[in-house]
Design a protein around this motif. Structure first.
Motif, PDB file in Angstrom:
ATOM      1  N   ASN A 147      41.579  44.770 -22.858  1.00  0.00           N
ATOM      2  CA  ASN A 147      40.627  44.683 -21.756  1.00  0.00           C
ATOM      3  C   ASN A 147      39.674  43.524 -22.056  1.00  0.00           C
ATOM      4  O   ASN A 147      38.683  43.685 -22.761  1.00  0.00           O
ATOM      5  CB  ASN A 147      39.861  46.004 -21.616  1.00  0.00           C
ATOM      6  CG  ASN A 147      39.014  46.041 -20.363  1.00  0.00           C
ATOM      7  OD1 ASN A 147      38.546  45.019 -19.877  1.00  0.00           O
ATOM      8  ND2 ASN A 147      38.815  47.245 -19.839  1.00  0.00           N
ATOM      9  N   ARG A 148      39.977  42.357 -21.508  1.00  0.00           N
ATOM     10  CA  ARG A 148      39.201  41.164 -21.831  1.00  0.00           C
ATOM     11  C   ARG A 148      37.774  41.253 -21.294  1.00  0.00           C
ATOM     12  O   ARG A 148      36.843  40.753 -21.924  1.00  0.00           O
ATOM     13  CB  ARG A 148      39.908  39.926 -21.268  1.00  0.00           C
ATOM     14  CG  ARG A 148      41.280  39.674 -21.901  1.00  0.00           C
ATOM     15  CD  ARG A 148      41.865  38.350 -21.458  1.00  0.00           C
ATOM     16  NE  ARG A 148      43.157  38.105 -22.090  1.00  0.00           N
ATOM     17  CZ  ARG A 148      43.864  36.987 -21.928  1.00  0.00           C
ATOM     18  NH1 ARG A 148      43.390  36.022 -21.142  1.00  0.00           N
ATOM     19  NH2 ARG A 148      45.018  36.845 -22.531  1.00  0.00           N
ATOM     20  N   GLU A 149      37.605  41.859 -20.133  1.00  0.00           N
ATOM     21  CA  GLU A 149      36.255  41.992 -19.571  1.00  0.00           C
ATOM     22  C   GLU A 149      35.373  42.848 -20.474  1.00  0.00           C
ATOM     23  O   GLU A 149      34.203  42.531 -20.693  1.00  0.00           O
ATOM     24  CB  GLU A 149      36.326  42.600 -18.166  1.00  0.00           C
ATOM     25  CG  GLU A 149      36.973  41.689 -17.133  1.00  0.00           C
ATOM     26  CD  GLU A 149      36.946  42.302 -15.749  1.00  0.00           C
ATOM     27  OE1 GLU A 149      36.399  43.422 -15.613  1.00  0.00           O
ATOM     28  OE2 GLU A 149      37.443  41.667 -14.810  1.00  0.00           O
ATOM     29  N   LYS A 150      35.945  43.916 -21.005  1.00  0.00           N
ATOM     30  CA  LYS A 150      35.192  44.785 -21.902  1.00  0.00           C
ATOM     31  C   LYS A 150      34.851  44.068 -23.197  1.00  0.00           C
ATOM     32  O   LYS A 150      33.731  44.192 -23.717  1.00  0.00           O
ATOM     33  CB  LYS A 150      36.001  46.049 -22.193  1.00  0.00           C
ATOM     34  CG  LYS A 150      35.256  47.083 -23.020  1.00  0.00           C
ATOM     35  CD  LYS A 150      36.080  48.347 -23.201  1.00  0.00           C
ATOM     36  CE  LYS A 150      35.332  49.385 -24.016  1.00  0.00           C
ATOM     37  NZ  LYS A 150      36.142  50.628 -24.194  1.00  0.00           N
ATOM     38  N   LEU A 151      35.791  43.292 -23.716  1.00  0.00           N
ATOM     39  CA  LEU A 151      35.548  42.541 -24.944  1.00  0.00           C
ATOM     40  C   LEU A 151      34.479  41.477 -24.733  1.00  0.00           C
ATOM     41  O   LEU A 151      33.607  41.285 -25.585  1.00  0.00           O
ATOM     42  CB  LEU A 151      36.846  41.893 -25.426  1.00  0.00           C
ATOM     43  CG  LEU A 151      37.933  42.831 -25.949  1.00  0.00           C
ATOM     44  CD1 LEU A 151      39.207  42.040 -26.262  1.00  0.00           C
ATOM     45  CD2 LEU A 151      37.463  43.565 -27.196  1.00  0.00           C
ATOM     46  N   LEU A 152      34.530  40.790 -23.580  1.00  0.00           N
ATOM     47  CA  LEU A 152      33.540  39.764 -23.283  1.00  0.00           C
ATOM     48  C   LEU A 152      32.161  40.381 -23.109  1.00  0.00           C
ATOM     49  O   LEU A 152      31.153  39.837 -23.583  1.00  0.00           O
ATOM     50  CB  LEU A 152      33.944  39.003 -22.023  1.00  0.00           C
ATOM     51  CG  LEU A 152      33.013  37.863 -21.595  1.00  0.00           C
ATOM     52  CD1 LEU A 152      32.913  36.811 -22.696  1.00  0.00           C
ATOM     53  CD2 LEU A 152      33.513  37.221 -20.298  1.00  0.00           C
TER      54      LEU A 152
END
Length: 232
Positions: free
Chosen positions: A96-101
């Protein structure tokens, strides 16, 4: 890196996807987080970065993903190794790139806020007062070395005594009490008994003001002295 006698030797040149490892970190001082155990998702040989998936500690069905730098690992134990990679690279689970960002941005903001909370050219006692107030009310330093209590819209100027607290009447009293309590605990611990109390409307004892003023204003005095010498 050492390996357990009951575990097969680990080939650090390559970690097969799907393998289960147990890594002992050499940076953590917390025994509960000293070990990272889970399934290998990816491994980059050049950077020595290992991606491990492990069950979430909160009991949910989601997994935690750890980025492990093998330079900070003292021991790696191979718990299980599949005969072949269970999934081809193009079928590996997506993160989940949005969560990581979002998590990265929050960590950066937290570090940036902490840097702003460190006073420049202020005495250790002044910084200690800042930290004490900041535990209850969010504070920042301004360019004049004054403590700004954001929530209360209150300013505390050097030498950071009760008479240096200014702001709206309805909000200044609580901040004054914090400052007075700090002065009592820091400068009058030896001259006042634990049972003595000081009314918030009355000034602190002379010995308290004298001792704490010297400590709070130490940094300001040093800076003024340096400026005077430079001018002459």
């Amino acid at each position: 890196m050492a390996s357990s006698p009951s575990s097969p030797p680990v080939d650090h040149e390559y970690f097969k996807i799907g393998s289960k490892l147990r890594c002992s970190t050499c940076l953590s001082t917390d025994l509960s987080s000293h070990f990272i155990e889970g399934e290998v998702l990816a491994y980059d040989h050049d950077s020595k970065m290992l991606v491990i998936k492990s069950p979430s500690g909160d009991g949910s069905k989601k997994d935690d993903v750890h980025l492990v730098n093998l330079s900070n690992v003292s021991d790696v134990r191979l718990l299980y190794e599949p005969k072949e990679n269970p999934l081809p690279p193009d079928q590996l689970p997506e993160l989940n790139r949005e969560k990581l960002l979002d998590r990265c941005n929050k960590e950066c903001d937290s570090k940036r806020t902490r840097v702003e909370q460190i006073g420049i050219d202020v005495s250790p006692m002044a910084q200690k007062l800042f930290d004490t107030i900041n535990k209850q009310l969010a504070c920042i330093w301004n360019e004049h070395k004054s403590i700004i209590v954001r929530e209360a819209q209150v300013t505390i100027d050097a030498p950071y005594l009760i008479e240096n607290v200014r702001g709206p009447r309805g909000r200044i009293d609580h901040v004054k009490k914090i400052v007075q309590r700090f002065i009592q605990n820091s400068g009058a611990s030896e001259t006042q008994s634990p049972t003595n109390t000081v009314n918030s409307s009355s000034p602190p004892p002379p010995s308290t003001v004298s001792t704490t003023t010297r400590e709070l204003n130490d940094g300001a005095s040093s800076s003024s002295s340096l400026m005077s010498n430079k001018d002459t």
